[in-house]
Scaffold this active site. Structure first.
Site, mmCIF file in Angstrom:
data_model
loop_
_atom_site.group_PDB
_atom_site.id
_atom_site.type_symbol
_atom_site.label_atom_id
_atom_site.label_comp_id
_atom_site.label_asym_id
_atom_site.label_seq_id
_atom_site.Cartn_x
_atom_site.Cartn_y
_atom_site.Cartn_z
ATOM 1 C CG HIS A 8 -2.431 3.625 2.296
ATOM 2 N ND1 HIS A 8 -3.372 2.716 1.562
ATOM 3 C CD2 HIS A 8 -3.080 2.530 3.351
ATOM 4 C CE1 HIS A 8 -3.701 1.639 0.711
ATOM 5 N NE2 HIS A 8 -3.438 1.376 2.314
ATOM 6 C CB CYS A 60 -0.832 -0.181 1.298
ATOM 7 S SG CYS A 60 -2.184 -1.438 1.186
ATOM 8 C CG ASN A 113 -6.823 -0.482 0.816
ATOM 9 O OD1 ASN A 113 -5.593 -0.218 0.172
ATOM 10 N ND2 ASN A 113 -5.451 -1.182 1.870
HETATM 11 O O1 UT7 Z 1 -3.051 -0.582 3.878
HETATM 12 C C1 UT7 Z 1 -3.543 -1.446 4.814
HETATM 13 C C2 UT7 Z 1 -4.390 -2.669 4.947
HETATM 14 N N1 UT7 Z 1 -4.543 -2.609 6.438
HETATM 15 C C3 UT7 Z 1 -5.592 -1.748 7.116
HETATM 16 O O2 UT7 Z 1 -5.526 -1.087 6.789
HETATM 17 C C4 UT7 Z 1 -6.101 -3.114 8.141
HETATM 18 C C5 UT7 Z 1 -5.819 -1.791 8.990
HETATM 19 N N2 UT7 Z 1 -7.403 -2.483 10.008
HETATM 20 C C6 UT7 Z 1 -8.622 -2.339 10.391
HETATM 21 O O3 UT7 Z 1 -9.232 -1.565 9.420
HETATM 22 C C7 UT7 Z 1 -9.750 -3.012 11.639
HETATM 23 O O4 UT7 Z 1 -8.999 -3.745 12.196
HETATM 24 C C8 UT7 Z 1 -10.386 -3.920 10.776
HETATM 25 C C9 UT7 Z 1 -11.544 -3.496 10.335
HETATM 26 C C10 UT7 Z 1 -9.429 -5.238 9.798
HETATM 27 C C11 UT7 Z 1 -11.254 -4.408 12.128
HETATM 28 O O5 UT7 Z 1 -11.900 -3.707 12.932
HETATM 29 P P1 UT7 Z 1 -11.774 -3.503 14.417
HETATM 30 O O6 UT7 Z 1 -12.181 -2.658 15.124
HETATM 31 O O7 UT7 Z 1 -9.488 -3.923 14.419
HETATM 32 O O8 UT7 Z 1 -11.986 -5.141 14.657
HETATM 33 P P2 UT7 Z 1 -11.393 -6.121 15.135
HETATM 34 O O9 UT7 Z 1 -10.593 -6.881 14.610
HETATM 35 O O10 UT7 Z 1 -10.880 -5.794 17.012
HETATM 36 O O11 UT7 Z 1 -12.690 -7.177 15.655
HETATM 37 C C12 UT7 Z 1 -13.804 -6.625 16.358
HETATM 38 C C13 UT7 Z 1 -15.144 -7.537 16.295
HETATM 39 C C14 UT7 Z 1 -14.488 -9.595 16.071
HETATM 40 O O12 UT7 Z 1 -15.556 -9.910 17.114
HETATM 41 P P3 UT7 Z 1 -15.293 -10.377 18.379
HETATM 42 O O13 UT7 Z 1 -13.963 -11.233 18.650
HETATM 43 O O14 UT7 Z 1 -14.947 -8.615 19.124
HETATM 44 O O15 UT7 Z 1 -16.883 -10.781 19.252
HETATM 45 C C15 UT7 Z 1 -14.215 -9.927 15.360
HETATM 46 O O16 UT7 Z 1 -14.648 -11.424 14.394
HETATM 47 O O17 UT7 Z 1 -15.435 -7.675 14.758
HETATM 48 C C16 UT7 Z 1 -15.431 -9.005 14.250
HETATM 49 N N3 UT7 Z 1 -15.097 -8.600 12.767
HETATM 50 C C17 UT7 Z 1 -16.512 -8.692 12.072
HETATM 51 N N4 UT7 Z 1 -17.802 -9.129 11.795
HETATM 52 C C18 UT7 Z 1 -18.532 -8.321 11.438
HETATM 53 C C19 UT7 Z 1 -14.466 -8.908 11.911
HETATM 54 N N5 UT7 Z 1 -14.316 -8.381 10.629
HETATM 55 C C20 UT7 Z 1 -15.661 -8.338 10.502
HETATM 56 C C21 UT7 Z 1 -16.394 -8.346 9.377
HETATM 57 N N6 UT7 Z 1 -18.272 -8.095 10.174
HETATM 58 N N7 UT7 Z 1 -16.126 -7.749 8.554
#
Ligand code: UT7
Length: 319
Positions: A246, A114, A276
Site C-alpha cells: 500500500h 485503504c 495514497n
Molecule cells: O492508508 C492509511 C492512511 N494514513 C497514513 O498512512 C498516515 C500515516 N501517517 C503519516 O504518513 C505521517 O504520520 C504524516 C505524514 C501524516 C505526518 O508525519 P509525521 O512525521 O508523523 O509528523 P507529525 O504528525 O509527528 O508532525 C511533525 C510536525 C508537527 O509540528 P510540531 O508539532 O513538531 O511543530 C506537525 O504540525 O510536522 C508538522 N506537520 C507539517 N508540517 C508541514 C504536519 N503536517 C505538516 C505538513 N507540512 N503537511
C-alpha cells in the site's frame, strides 16, 4: 484438484490533473521539502469536476479485461473496493456492470478504505476457489479528493485519486497462495470521516486522521503481517520476488522492506507520483510494475495494506 485464482490481466487509470507539492504550498502551511522528506510524495492526481469513482473504475476495468484478452461476457463476478462511491446506492460495482454491458452476475462493493482491494480480491478468490465464479473482475477505486479537507495539511498532502483492476480466473496452477484479513474497530477514531447516514447526513463529510498514531500502528502491523503471510504459504523471505505495498508513505514502505530483508529495488513504489490512492494503491502499483516488465510470470509477490477501520491484510501470490 486444488483450484487457485490466477491474475490474467491488470489495468489502471489516473485522472489527468496533476497536483504538485508546490501547488499545495500556495494554499497550505507546508513545503515541498517537508512533504518529500516525511512522505516521499512529489505529485498526486486529482479527479476533474464531474469525474467520478466509477469513471476511473471503468477505464481500469477495460484495461484489465483487454490485458486478459477477455470480453465482458466472460466475467461472472464483479467486486469493487471503494470508500468514495458515486452514489449511496446502487453500488459502484452495479454502476460499473451497467457501463461494461455485463448482465446477471453478482456485483457488489467492499468497503475497507485503504485495505479495500486486499479485501475485495480475497473475497473474489474465495468465490473462485469454491467454484461460485470462474472469472472475476476486481477493482480498487477511490476519489479521496472529494472527502479531503483541503485546509488540513495533515491529510490534504497525502492522498490522490485513481483506480486499479485485475481479472482473475480459476486455474490448476497457482495463483493466489494465501490471503489474510484483519480489522479492529477499537481503533476507529484514528482515521475516519465522521459524517454519515446514521445521523441524518450530519457531521463533517471530511477525513480526520491522527497521522502519527496511524503511522506507528502501520509499521507494527505490517511487520507482523508479512511473517503471517509467508508462514501461511510455508514460505520464507528468500522466496519473495516482489513486495507490492500500500502506497501510504515511503517511510512505512521502507520499514516493511527492511523487515523482509528486501532491497528497495524489489519493492514497487508509486507513492512519489500517485500519493495514497486508498483502495486503488495496490492494484495501481501492481499494474505499473506488470506493464513496465518488472513483474514477470512465475514470480512471487506479497501485497499488503492497512487503512481506516482499522483494517489490514495481505495476499501472497504467484503471478
Ligand atoms: O492508508 C492509511 C492512511 N494514513 C497514513 O498512512 C498516515 C500515516 N501517517 C503519516 O504518513 C505521517 O504520520 C504524516 C505524514 C501524516 C505526518 O508525519 P509525521 O512525521 O508523523 O509528523 P507529525 O504528525 O509527528 O508532525 C511533525 C510536525 C508537527 O509540528 P510540531 O508539532 O513538531 O511543530 C506537525 O504540525 O510536522 C508538522 N506537520 C507539517 N508540517 C508541514 C504536519 N503536517 C505538516 C505538513 N507540512 N503537511
Amino acid at each position: 484438484m486444488t483450484v487457485y485464482s490466477r491474475i490474467l490481466g491488470t489495468g489502471g487509470c489516473l485522472p489527468e490533473r496533476v497536483v504538485t507539492n508546490f501547488d499545495l504550498e500556495k494554499t497550505l502551511d507546508t513545503s515541498n521539502d517537508w512533504i518529500v522528506e516525511r512522505t516521499g510524495i512529489h505529485t498526486r492526481r486529482v479527479a476533474a469536476e464531474g469525474e467520478t469513482c466509477c469513471d476511473l473504475a471503468e477505464q481500469a476495468a477495460r484495461r484489465a479485461m483487454a490485458a486478459a484478452g477477455l470480453g465482458p461476457e466472460a466475467i461472472d463476478l464483479i467486486v469493487v473496493a471503494t470508500t468514495t462511491p458515486d452514489q449511496i446506492f446502487p453500488s459502484t460495482a452495479c454502476l460499473l456492470q451497467q457501463r461494461l454491458g455485463i448482465h446477471g452476475c453478482p456485483a457488489f462493493d467492499v468497503q475497507a478504505v485503504c485495505t479495500g482491494f486486499i479485501y475485495a480480491l480475497t473475497v473474489a478468490d474465495k468465490f473462485v476457489r469454491t467454484g461460485s465464479a470462474r472469472r472475476a473482475l476486481v477493482v480498487g477505486a477511490d476519489t479521496t479528493s472529494r472527502i479531503l479537507n483541503w485546509e488540513d495539511r495533515g491529510t490534504a498532502i497525502l492522498f490522490g485519486d485513481g483506480a486499479g483492476a485485475v481479472v482473475i480466473e480459476a486455474s490448476s496452477d497457482p495463483g493466489i497462495l494465501s490471503t489474510k484479513l484483519h480489522a479492529d474497530g477499537a481503533y476507529k477514531d484514528l482515521l475516519q470521516v465522521p459524517g454519515g447516514i446514521g445521523n441524518g447526513g450530519a457531521g463533517a463529510p471530511y477525513m480526520e486522521m491522527r497521522g502519527n498514531e496511524v503511522f506507528r500502528m502501520a509499521v507494527t502491523i505490517l511487520g507482523r503481517i508479512v511473517d503471517e503471510a509467508l508462514e501461511a504459504a510455508s514460505m520464507t523471505r528468500a522466496d519473495l520476488d516482489w513486495l507490492v505495498p500500500h502506497q501510504a508513505n515511503i517511510r512505512i514502505i521502507q520499514a516493511t522492506a527492511r523487515k523482509l530483508d528486501l532491497p528497495m529495488e524489489r519493492v514497487v513504489v508509486t507513492v512519489g507520483q500517485h500519493g495514497n490512492t486508498s483502495a486503488a494503491s495496490v492494484p495501481l502499483a501492481l499494474d505499473v510494475a506488470v506493464r513496465d516488465g518488472r513483474i514477470q510470470r512465475g514470480q512471487t509477490l506479497l501485497m499488503e495494506a492497512f487503512g481506516g477501520g482499522l483494517t489490514w491484510g495481505s495476499i501472497l501470490l504467484r503471478y
